[in-house]
Write a protein that holds these residues in place. Sequence first.
Motif, PDB file in Angstrom:
ATOM      1  N   ARG A 113     -37.353 -12.691   3.635  1.00 14.59           N
ATOM      2  CA  ARG A 113     -36.451 -13.841   3.457  1.00 14.59           C
ATOM      3  C   ARG A 113     -36.425 -14.305   2.006  1.00 14.59           C
ATOM      4  O   ARG A 113     -35.351 -14.548   1.432  1.00 14.59           O
ATOM      5  CB  ARG A 113     -36.895 -14.987   4.373  1.00 14.59           C
ATOM      6  CG  ARG A 113     -36.070 -16.258   4.230  1.00 14.59           C
ATOM      7  CD  ARG A 113     -36.495 -17.309   5.237  1.00 14.59           C
ATOM      8  NE  ARG A 113     -37.900 -17.684   5.087  1.00 14.59           N
ATOM      9  CZ  ARG A 113     -38.347 -18.597   4.215  1.00 14.59           C
ATOM     10  NH1 ARG A 113     -37.497 -19.205   3.387  1.00 14.59           N
ATOM     11  NH2 ARG A 113     -39.635 -18.899   4.151  1.00 14.59           N
ATOM     12  N   ILE A 114     -37.588 -14.435   1.388  1.00 10.52           N
ATOM     13  CA  ILE A 114     -37.644 -14.878  -0.001  1.00 10.52           C
ATOM     14  C   ILE A 114     -37.028 -13.831  -0.930  1.00 10.52           C
ATOM     15  O   ILE A 114     -36.328 -14.172  -1.900  1.00 10.52           O
ATOM     16  CB  ILE A 114     -39.091 -15.186  -0.411  1.00 10.52           C
ATOM     17  CG1 ILE A 114     -39.602 -16.411   0.349  1.00 10.52           C
ATOM     18  CG2 ILE A 114     -39.195 -15.430  -1.919  1.00 10.52           C
ATOM     19  CD1 ILE A 114     -38.819 -17.683   0.099  1.00 10.52           C
ATOM     20  N   TYR A 115     -37.276 -12.570  -0.636  1.00  6.96           N
ATOM     21  CA  TYR A 115     -36.651 -11.499  -1.422  1.00  6.96           C
ATOM     22  C   TYR A 115     -35.129 -11.612  -1.344  1.00  6.96           C
ATOM     23  O   TYR A 115     -34.431 -11.527  -2.367  1.00  6.96           O
ATOM     24  CB  TYR A 115     -37.110 -10.137  -0.900  1.00  6.96           C
ATOM     25  CG  TYR A 115     -36.333  -8.980  -1.471  1.00  6.96           C
ATOM     26  CD1 TYR A 115     -36.532  -8.561  -2.781  1.00  6.96           C
ATOM     27  CD2 TYR A 115     -35.399  -8.303  -0.690  1.00  6.96           C
ATOM     28  CE1 TYR A 115     -35.805  -7.503  -3.309  1.00  6.96           C
ATOM     29  CE2 TYR A 115     -34.677  -7.241  -1.212  1.00  6.96           C
ATOM     30  CZ  TYR A 115     -34.883  -6.836  -2.517  1.00  6.96           C
ATOM     31  OH  TYR A 115     -34.169  -5.789  -3.033  1.00  6.96           O
ATOM     32  N   THR A 116     -34.615 -11.819  -0.144  1.00  6.73           N
ATOM     33  CA  THR A 116     -33.167 -11.938   0.047  1.00  6.73           C
ATOM     34  C   THR A 116     -32.610 -13.142  -0.705  1.00  6.73           C
ATOM     35  O   THR A 116     -31.549 -13.067  -1.334  1.00  6.73           O
ATOM     36  CB  THR A 116     -32.833 -12.062   1.539  1.00  6.73           C
ATOM     37  OG1 THR A 116     -33.428 -10.984   2.261  1.00  6.73           O
ATOM     38  CG2 THR A 116     -31.329 -12.043   1.767  1.00  6.73           C
ATOM     39  N   GLU A 117     -33.326 -14.247  -0.641  1.00 10.55           N
ATOM     40  CA  GLU A 117     -32.893 -15.473  -1.319  1.00 10.55           C
ATOM     41  C   GLU A 117     -32.818 -15.267  -2.828  1.00 10.55           C
ATOM     42  O   GLU A 117     -31.832 -15.657  -3.480  1.00 10.55           O
ATOM     43  CB  GLU A 117     -33.866 -16.596  -0.981  1.00 10.55           C
ATOM     44  CG  GLU A 117     -33.509 -17.943  -1.544  1.00 10.55           C
ATOM     45  CD  GLU A 117     -34.509 -19.007  -1.116  1.00 10.55           C
ATOM     46  OE1 GLU A 117     -35.428 -19.317  -1.907  1.00 10.55           O
ATOM     47  OE2 GLU A 117     -34.398 -19.498   0.015  1.00 10.55           O
ATOM     48  N   ALA A 118     -33.854 -14.668  -3.385  1.00  8.28           N
ATOM     49  CA  ALA A 118     -33.864 -14.417  -4.829  1.00  8.28           C
ATOM     50  C   ALA A 118     -32.766 -13.431  -5.220  1.00  8.28           C
ATOM     51  O   ALA A 118     -32.089 -13.599  -6.253  1.00  8.28           O
ATOM     52  CB  ALA A 118     -35.228 -13.885  -5.257  1.00  8.28           C
ATOM     53  N   PHE A 127     -27.577 -12.007  -7.816  1.00  6.57           N
ATOM     54  CA  PHE A 127     -26.298 -11.291  -7.769  1.00  6.57           C
ATOM     55  C   PHE A 127     -25.140 -12.213  -7.393  1.00  6.57           C
ATOM     56  O   PHE A 127     -24.102 -11.745  -6.925  1.00  6.57           O
ATOM     57  CB  PHE A 127     -26.393 -10.123  -6.784  1.00  6.57           C
ATOM     58  CG  PHE A 127     -27.142  -8.947  -7.345  1.00  6.57           C
ATOM     59  CD1 PHE A 127     -26.470  -7.885  -7.931  1.00  6.57           C
ATOM     60  CD2 PHE A 127     -28.524  -8.918  -7.318  1.00  6.57           C
ATOM     61  CE1 PHE A 127     -27.151  -6.814  -8.469  1.00  6.57           C
ATOM     62  CE2 PHE A 127     -29.229  -7.847  -7.848  1.00  6.57           C
ATOM     63  CZ  PHE A 127     -28.533  -6.785  -8.436  1.00  6.57           C
ATOM     64  N   ALA A 128     -25.303 -13.512  -7.638  1.00 10.31           N
ATOM     65  CA  ALA A 128     -24.286 -14.483  -7.254  1.00 10.31           C
ATOM     66  C   ALA A 128     -22.951 -14.239  -7.947  1.00 10.31           C
ATOM     67  O   ALA A 128     -21.893 -14.535  -7.394  1.00 10.31           O
ATOM     68  CB  ALA A 128     -24.771 -15.896  -7.555  1.00 10.31           C
ATOM     69  N   ASP A 129     -22.984 -13.684  -9.140  1.00 13.06           N
ATOM     70  CA  ASP A 129     -21.745 -13.450  -9.889  1.00 13.06           C
ATOM     71  C   ASP A 129     -21.282 -11.996  -9.820  1.00 13.06           C
ATOM     72  O   ASP A 129     -20.416 -11.579 -10.585  1.00 13.06           O
ATOM     73  CB  ASP A 129     -21.934 -13.845 -11.358  1.00 13.06           C
ATOM     74  CG  ASP A 129     -22.210 -15.328 -11.525  1.00 13.06           C
ATOM     75  OD1 ASP A 129     -21.671 -16.123 -10.715  1.00 13.06           O
ATOM     76  OD2 ASP A 129     -22.954 -15.700 -12.452  1.00 13.06           O
ATOM     77  N   SER A 130     -21.857 -11.241  -8.907  1.00 16.14           N
ATOM     78  CA  SER A 130     -21.507  -9.821  -8.799  1.00 16.14           C
ATOM     79  C   SER A 130     -20.547  -9.577  -7.638  1.00 16.14           C
ATOM     80  O   SER A 130     -20.141 -10.510  -6.939  1.00 16.14           O
ATOM     81  CB  SER A 130     -22.778  -8.990  -8.600  1.00 16.14           C
ATOM     82  OG  SER A 130     -23.228  -9.108  -7.261  1.00 16.14           O
ATOM     83  N   ARG A 131     -20.244  -8.311  -7.415  1.00 14.56           N
ATOM     84  CA  ARG A 131     -19.380  -7.925  -6.299  1.00 14.56           C
ATOM     85  C   ARG A 131     -20.157  -7.752  -5.000  1.00 14.56           C
ATOM     86  O   ARG A 131     -19.564  -7.499  -3.953  1.00 14.56           O
ATOM     87  CB  ARG A 131     -18.670  -6.612  -6.619  1.00 14.56           C
ATOM     88  CG  ARG A 131     -17.780  -6.653  -7.853  1.00 14.56           C
ATOM     89  CD  ARG A 131     -17.217  -5.281  -8.140  1.00 14.56           C
ATOM     90  NE  ARG A 131     -16.343  -5.268  -9.308  1.00 14.56           N
ATOM     91  CZ  ARG A 131     -15.732  -4.190  -9.764  1.00 14.56           C
ATOM     92  NH1 ARG A 131     -15.915  -3.028  -9.163  1.00 14.56           N
ATOM     93  NH2 ARG A 131     -14.953  -4.258 -10.825  1.00 14.56           N
ATOM     94  N   VAL A 132     -21.476  -7.906  -5.067  1.00 14.43           N
ATOM     95  CA  VAL A 132     -22.321  -7.647  -3.907  1.00 14.43           C
ATOM     96  C   VAL A 132     -22.730  -8.962  -3.249  1.00 14.43           C
ATOM     97  O   VAL A 132     -23.348  -9.821  -3.883  1.00 14.43           O
ATOM     98  CB  VAL A 132     -23.582  -6.849  -4.302  1.00 14.43           C
ATOM     99  CG1 VAL A 132     -24.397  -6.511  -3.050  1.00 14.43           C
ATOM    100  CG2 VAL A 132     -23.203  -5.579  -5.040  1.00 14.43           C
ATOM    101  N   GLN A 133     -22.396  -9.103  -1.974  1.00 11.84           N
ATOM    102  CA  GLN A 133     -22.784 -10.278  -1.194  1.00 11.84           C
ATOM    103  C   GLN A 133     -24.124  -9.984  -0.524  1.00 11.84           C
ATOM    104  O   GLN A 133     -24.274  -8.995   0.200  1.00 11.84           O
ATOM    105  CB  GLN A 133     -21.723 -10.565  -0.129  1.00 11.84           C
ATOM    106  CG  GLN A 133     -22.007 -11.775   0.736  1.00 11.84           C
ATOM    107  CD  GLN A 133     -21.725 -13.078   0.011  1.00 11.84           C
ATOM    108  OE1 GLN A 133     -20.958 -13.131  -0.934  1.00 11.84           O
ATOM    109  NE2 GLN A 133     -22.354 -14.153   0.465  1.00 11.84           N
ATOM    110  N   ILE A 134     -25.113 -10.851  -0.733  1.00 11.29           N
ATOM    111  CA  ILE A 134     -26.445 -10.680  -0.161  1.00 11.29           C
ATOM    112  C   ILE A 134     -26.604 -11.651   1.011  1.00 11.29           C
ATOM    113  O   ILE A 134     -26.377 -12.853   0.847  1.00 11.29           O
ATOM    114  CB  ILE A 134     -27.548 -10.934  -1.200  1.00 11.29           C
ATOM    115  CG1 ILE A 134     -27.285 -10.118  -2.482  1.00 11.29           C
ATOM    116  CG2 ILE A 134     -28.914 -10.615  -0.608  1.00 11.29           C
ATOM    117  CD1 ILE A 134     -27.323  -8.620  -2.287  1.00 11.29           C
ATOM    118  N   GLN A 135     -27.016 -11.122   2.179  1.00  7.13           N
ATOM    119  CA  GLN A 135     -27.047 -11.931   3.388  1.00  7.13           C
ATOM    120  C   GLN A 135     -28.376 -11.774   4.136  1.00  7.13           C
ATOM    121  O   GLN A 135     -29.052 -10.752   4.019  1.00  7.13           O
ATOM    122  CB  GLN A 135     -25.904 -11.525   4.329  1.00  7.13           C
ATOM    123  CG  GLN A 135     -24.522 -11.660   3.706  1.00  7.13           C
ATOM    124  CD  GLN A 135     -23.458 -11.009   4.579  1.00  7.13           C
ATOM    125  OE1 GLN A 135     -23.327  -9.794   4.599  1.00  7.13           O
ATOM    126  NE2 GLN A 135     -22.711 -11.817   5.315  1.00  7.13           N
TER     127      GLN A 135
END
Length: 270
Positions: free
Chosen positions: A163-168, A173-181
């Motif tokens: 969970r923490i890995y995903t959050e970080a 990658f907030a400004d990238s093309r990749v959405q992390i969920q």
Amino acid sequence: MTPSDASVVLTGAAGGLGSAIARQLKKDGATLLLVGRSAGPLLSLAQSLKGDPQNRSDVDVLVVDITTDHGRAAIIDAAAARQANVLINNAAVAAFGPAQDLQPELARRMLETNVLAPMLLTAGMLPMLCSRERAQVLNIGSTLGSVGVPGFSAYGASKAALRIYTEALRREFADSRVQIQYYAPRAIDTDFNTPQIVAFNKATGSPSDTPEAVARQVAHMLNSESRQRFAGRTEALAARLNGLFPECLDGAFGKHRRALESLKLTPGAS
């Protein structure tokens, strides 16, 4: 991302939840690369999903061990060949029992599968995913990764790390093309749960969901591109409260301690 635009790499595809996710995504129109260590169940699942004899490329199988460098390299190569744009880190190993009974081999295998493998596989796939017009990484966690429950100390720790890995990663990658969920199911009615876990959940009144219901939520997350979701209103509230006032929930787990003691688990039970 709409399912028809998704080329998905799904780890742990042969398990109860993995196969349900595969069936749901295939029904919704996604193409799939099914990854797992057990050839028989994986090939059987793929065969059941391949409906059109003229279009067999929508479902493929890769039998590898994701905890090895060789296995992850094979996944990355296959994903590139299929122009994958979605990675679902679903593979996991369970661990349940008194903390003092945790066996070293189980602990290592669980952490390698639940934490290290998804981190390294994601790292290896990110350059490719960043080159896509749109891409997503969905990590399957657990409510036990946000609320510490007696009997699940080691497993919960592995999911907390994910969970923490995903959050970080999401923030990086907030400004990238990749959405992390991140999706956190509660108990699921599959063989992932040992008889001891089933008995514990029954004794403590812990609710569970069918794998098909969870798979629908996973598909919904991919389609909506929401960042994080917890199964169950009570579980979502508990996760929030635990994050703010963890010590205030300590007294709520007396029945869990008693249930754990009453099961009289053998050392290393999982």
